[in-house]
Design a protein around this motif. Structure first.
Motif, PDB file in Angstrom:
ATOM      1  N   VAL A  60       0.847  -1.189   0.000  1.00  0.00           N
ATOM      2  CA  VAL A  60       0.000   0.000   0.000  1.00  0.00           C
ATOM      3  C   VAL A  60       0.881   1.237   0.000  1.00  0.00           C
ATOM      4  CG1 VAL A  60      -1.734   1.285   1.324  1.00  0.00           C
ATOM      5  CG2 VAL A  60      -1.850  -1.213   1.197  1.00  0.00           C
TER       6      VAL A  60
ATOM      7  N   PRO B 238      -3.836   5.814   2.871  1.00  0.00           N
ATOM      8  CA  PRO B 238      -4.791   5.925   3.986  1.00  0.00           C
ATOM      9  C   PRO B 238      -5.428   7.317   4.084  1.00  0.00           C
ATOM     10  CG  PRO B 238      -2.922   4.642   4.684  1.00  0.00           C
ATOM     11  CD  PRO B 238      -2.588   5.200   3.319  1.00  0.00           C
TER      12      PRO B 238
ATOM     13  N   LEU C  96      -9.594   1.837   9.301  1.00  0.00           N
ATOM     14  CA  LEU C  96      -8.389   1.522   8.546  1.00  0.00           C
ATOM     15  C   LEU C  96      -7.204   1.582   9.501  1.00  0.00           C
ATOM     16  CD1 LEU C  96      -7.212   2.360   5.098  1.00  0.00           C
ATOM     17  CD2 LEU C  96      -5.741   3.049   6.986  1.00  0.00           C
TER      18      LEU C  96
ATOM     19  N   GLY D  41      -3.004   1.158   9.067  1.00  0.00           N
ATOM     20  CA  GLY D  41      -1.971   0.976   8.067  1.00  0.00           C
ATOM     21  C   GLY D  41      -0.611   1.438   8.537  1.00  0.00           C
ATOM     22  N   ASP D  42       0.415   0.884   7.904  1.00  0.00           N
ATOM     23  CA  ASP D  42       1.789   1.303   8.132  1.00  0.00           C
ATOM     24  C   ASP D  42       2.568   1.063   6.848  1.00  0.00           C
ATOM     25  OD1 ASP D  42       2.406  -1.418   8.000  1.00  0.00           O
ATOM     26  OD2 ASP D  42       2.596  -1.633  10.155  1.00  0.00           O
TER      27      ASP D  42
ATOM     28  N   GLY E 181       1.659  -2.354   4.953  1.00  0.00           N
ATOM     29  CA  GLY E 181       0.357  -2.645   4.368  1.00  0.00           C
ATOM     30  C   GLY E 181      -0.752  -1.973   5.135  1.00  0.00           C
ATOM     31  N   ALA E 182      -1.954  -2.490   4.969  1.00  0.00           N
ATOM     32  CA  ALA E 182      -3.120  -1.903   5.631  1.00  0.00           C
ATOM     33  C   ALA E 182      -4.210  -2.953   5.779  1.00  0.00           C
ATOM     34  CB  ALA E 182      -3.660  -0.725   4.815  1.00  0.00           C
ATOM     35  N   SER E 183      -5.101  -2.689   6.716  1.00  0.00           N
ATOM     36  CA  SER E 183      -6.310  -3.497   6.824  1.00  0.00           C
ATOM     37  C   SER E 183      -7.490  -2.552   6.911  1.00  0.00           C
ATOM     38  CB  SER E 183      -6.261  -4.425   8.048  1.00  0.00           C
ATOM     39  OG  SER E 183      -6.296  -3.681   9.234  1.00  0.00           O
TER      40      SER E 183
END
Length: 169
Positions: free
Chosen positions: A112, A117, A154, A156-157, A160-162
């Protein structure tokens, strides 16, 4: 002629060994899955039903069903249209939870872009979502948004992200 039959016999034996190895491996894999299922069922409670299949796990309880599936690599179609799709990165897993009082999805992404984000947060706001909170620490970000009976979070770092989408009935 004997040489020809010996070569054919050798090929047949090699094929038999290969098929046997596949069957043994498959049998061992199924036995391991059944053992893992029993361990998870005991950990959750004897009322749980667990089904492991390659990269998918389904857990059914009296409270609902939880599914984690690494084979699904697309945005779930069941998510309401008013929730904008997070399109950056690669989906590596989708978790689905069906409960008596609602349904939720956790979509896990890798690769990502760092600015995505913030763009997604703006996209949610332009679709009528109210941002409830935002937390930023180092390269990580976490925010939650709400609209009617829908919640979107959300996390994220740099890895990636969720994105979690929940619907309350």
């Amino acid at each position: 002629m004997k040489h020809f039959n010996l070569i054919n016999l050798t090929r047949v034996m090699a094929l038999f060994v290969a098929i046997s190895l596949v069957k043994v491996t498959t049998s061992c894999k199924r036995a391991a899955e059944k053992t893992q299922e029993k361990i998870i069922e005991k950990a959750i409670g004897d009322e749980a039903k667990v089904d492991l299949d390659d990269e998918k796990i389904v857990i059914e309880t009296d409270e609902g069903t939880f599914t984690a599936d690494a084979n699904i690599q697309s945005w779930p179609k069941e998510i309401p249209n008013e929730v904008p799709e997070f399109k950056n990165g690669k989906i590596v897993m989708v978790n689905t939870q069906n409960m008596e009082d609602g349904k939720s999805w956790v979509i896990i992404f890798e690769d990502v872009s760092p600015d995505e984000p913030a763009k997604y947060k703006e996209n949610l706001e332009s679709n009528g979502f109210k941002i409830n909170f935002t937390t930023t620490a180092g390269t990580g970000t976490h925010f939650a948004a709400e609209k009617d009976n829908i919640t979107v979070m959300l996390m994220g770092d740099e890895d990636g992200a969720s994105v979690t989408v929940g619907i309350q009935d």
